[in-house]
Design an enzyme around this catalytic site. Structure first.
Site, short mmCIF file in Angstrom:
data_model
loop_
_atom_site.label_atom_id
_atom_site.label_comp_id
_atom_site.label_asym_id
_atom_site.label_seq_id
_atom_site.Cartn_x
_atom_site.Cartn_y
_atom_site.Cartn_z
N ASP A 13 0.83 -1.20 0.00
CA ASP A 13 0.00 0.00 0.00
C ASP A 13 0.87 1.26 0.00
OD1 ASP A 13 -2.31 1.44 0.01
OD2 ASP A 13 -2.80 1.12 2.11
N HIS A 41 3.26 3.24 -8.93
CA HIS A 41 3.10 1.80 -9.18
C HIS A 41 4.37 1.21 -9.79
CE1 HIS A 41 -0.94 2.04 -7.84
NE2 HIS A 41 -1.40 2.73 -8.87
N ASN A 97 -10.63 -2.71 -6.44
CA ASN A 97 -9.79 -1.75 -7.17
C ASN A 97 -10.34 -1.38 -8.55
OD1 ASN A 97 -6.59 -2.96 -5.86
ND2 ASN A 97 -7.86 -1.25 -5.19
N TRP A 98 -11.35 -2.13 -9.04
CA TRP A 98 -11.98 -1.76 -10.32
C TRP A 98 -12.65 -0.41 -10.21
CZ3 TRP A 98 -10.43 -4.63 -14.21
CH2 TRP A 98 -10.12 -5.98 -14.01
C1 FPP Z 1 -1.47 0.10 -3.61
O1 FPP Z 1 -1.09 1.45 -3.67
C2 FPP Z 1 -0.86 -0.66 -4.72
C3 FPP Z 1 -1.52 -1.22 -5.77
C4 FPP Z 1 -2.98 -1.12 -5.94
C5 FPP Z 1 -0.82 -1.96 -6.84
C6 FPP Z 1 0.37 -2.75 -6.39
C7 FPP Z 1 0.96 -3.49 -7.52
C8 FPP Z 1 2.29 -3.65 -7.74
C9 FPP Z 1 3.33 -3.11 -6.87
C10 FPP Z 1 2.75 -4.47 -8.94
C11 FPP Z 1 2.50 -5.94 -8.83
C12 FPP Z 1 3.02 -6.66 -10.02
C13 FPP Z 1 2.47 -7.78 -10.60
C14 FPP Z 1 3.14 -8.41 -11.75
C15 FPP Z 1 1.21 -8.40 -10.14
P1 FPP Z 1 -2.24 2.55 -3.75
O2 FPP Z 1 -2.43 2.92 -5.19
O3 FPP Z 1 -3.47 2.06 -3.07
O4 FPP Z 1 -1.58 3.72 -2.98
P2 FPP Z 1 -2.35 4.85 -2.13
O5 FPP Z 1 -3.09 4.14 -1.03
O6 FPP Z 1 -1.25 5.73 -1.64
O7 FPP Z 1 -3.28 5.55 -3.08
#
Ligand code: FPP
Length: 268
Positions: free
Chosen positions: A42, A59, A90-91
């Site tokens: 996260d 990301h 997340n969608w």
């Molecule tokens: C959460 O941060 C992270 C994600 C929704 C995506 C995590 C995915 C990866 C690190 C890549 C994984 C790779 C593969 C091949 C499956 P957030 O966007 O919720 O951050 P925020 O809470 O600060 O908004």
């Protein structure tokens, strides 16, 4: 970003050489490394926003962290590393971000497959891949097949995963088996449920790490987390590295795990 640029022949000793101040590698008990470590990755978006970058850059930076943690877990001898990459909720994010994530998942997988092969990592997916864009699904299915014979660490990627959906699916599978006469409803026990979860055959996570300081499970591994130890750090996922992982394992090793029984010190 490609793995051939970062692949190293490091051993445990070289990978974990030169720890920063405050990390006591000598305190680590290598005979008590958690069998299954799970990461709720996260804070990518906040990491990027804090740097004046767009969320996509967060990301991308998160993928670099995941790669480091995969290698770290292989060197530590972890049996299973699981990571929450995309939830059923997340969608709801803006379409542009969802599209970027799906593209990044596919690209990362193509880029990292050589690394996973050299490290003998077997990939499995937790979640319903049928809803993913075709290219992402195709790349994932190719990766599944290409690594299925590997005997090293299992990397379980939770993509389009939600624990409630997983439990509802298990209930559906059980009902179908009962209707088909394959199982007597009276025989439905915990093992029968567990064997119909995406994690069937994997040990439950002993340590769940959540970055960015949130104190929630967010519909993740609700069944499997029954006795997991939690480690929460305020660090955003893109800044989470091998040393933070060691810190988390040291914290885990300091915990008294009772599984509903008595305190260790009370046992004579
Ligand atoms: C959460 O941060 C992270 C994600 C929704 C995506 C995590 C995915 C990866 C690190 C890549 C994984 C790779 C593969 C091949 C499956 P957030 O966007 O919720 O951050 P925020 O809470 O600060 O908004």
């Amino acid at each position: 970003m490609r793995s051939d640029h970062i692949y190293d022949d490091s051993t445990f000793e070289t990978f974990f050489a030169n720890p920063p101040e405050g990390i006591e590698m000598e305190a680590l008990d290598r005979s008590r490394i958690p069998r299954h470590i799970s990461c709720i990755m996260d804070g990518n978006g906040r990491w990027a926003t804090a740097r004046g970058m767009n969320r996509g850059e967060g990301h991308k930076a998160g993928i670099v962290s995941l790669r480091e943690i995969i290698t770290a877990c292989v060197r530590l001898g972890v049996e299973v590393l699981s990571a929450y990459a995309f939830s059923t909720e997340n969608w709801k994010r803006p379409a542009a971000e969802v599209n970027l994530l799906m593209h990044l998942f596919a690209q990362t997988f193509v880029d990292e497959l050589p690394l996973l092969k050299r490290e003998n990592v077997r990939v499995v997916f937790l979640g319903d891949l049928s809803a993913l864009p075709k290219r992402t699904r195709d790349v994932f299915e190719y990766g599944l097949a290409e690594t299925s014979g590997h005997t090293g660490m299992v990397l379980a990627l939770a993509v389009n995963y939600g624990a409630r959906a997983e439990l509802a699916r298990a209930a559906r599978l059980l009902a179908q088996d009962a209707l088909a006469g394959k199982i007597d409803p009276c025989d439905i026990d915990e093992d029968a449920v567990a064997s119909r979860l995406y994690t069937a055959g994997l040990p439950d996570p002993e340590l769940i790490i959540r970055t960015s300081g949130e104190l929630r499970l967010s519909n993740y591994l609700l069944w499997q987390a029954a006795y997991s130890e939690f480690y929460i750090t305020r660090t955003y996922w893109p800044d989470f590295n091998r040393w933070e992982l060691i810190d988390a394992i040291l914290a885990f090793q300091g915990r008294d795990r009772r599984f509903g029984g008595v305190h260790n010190r009370e046992v004579s």
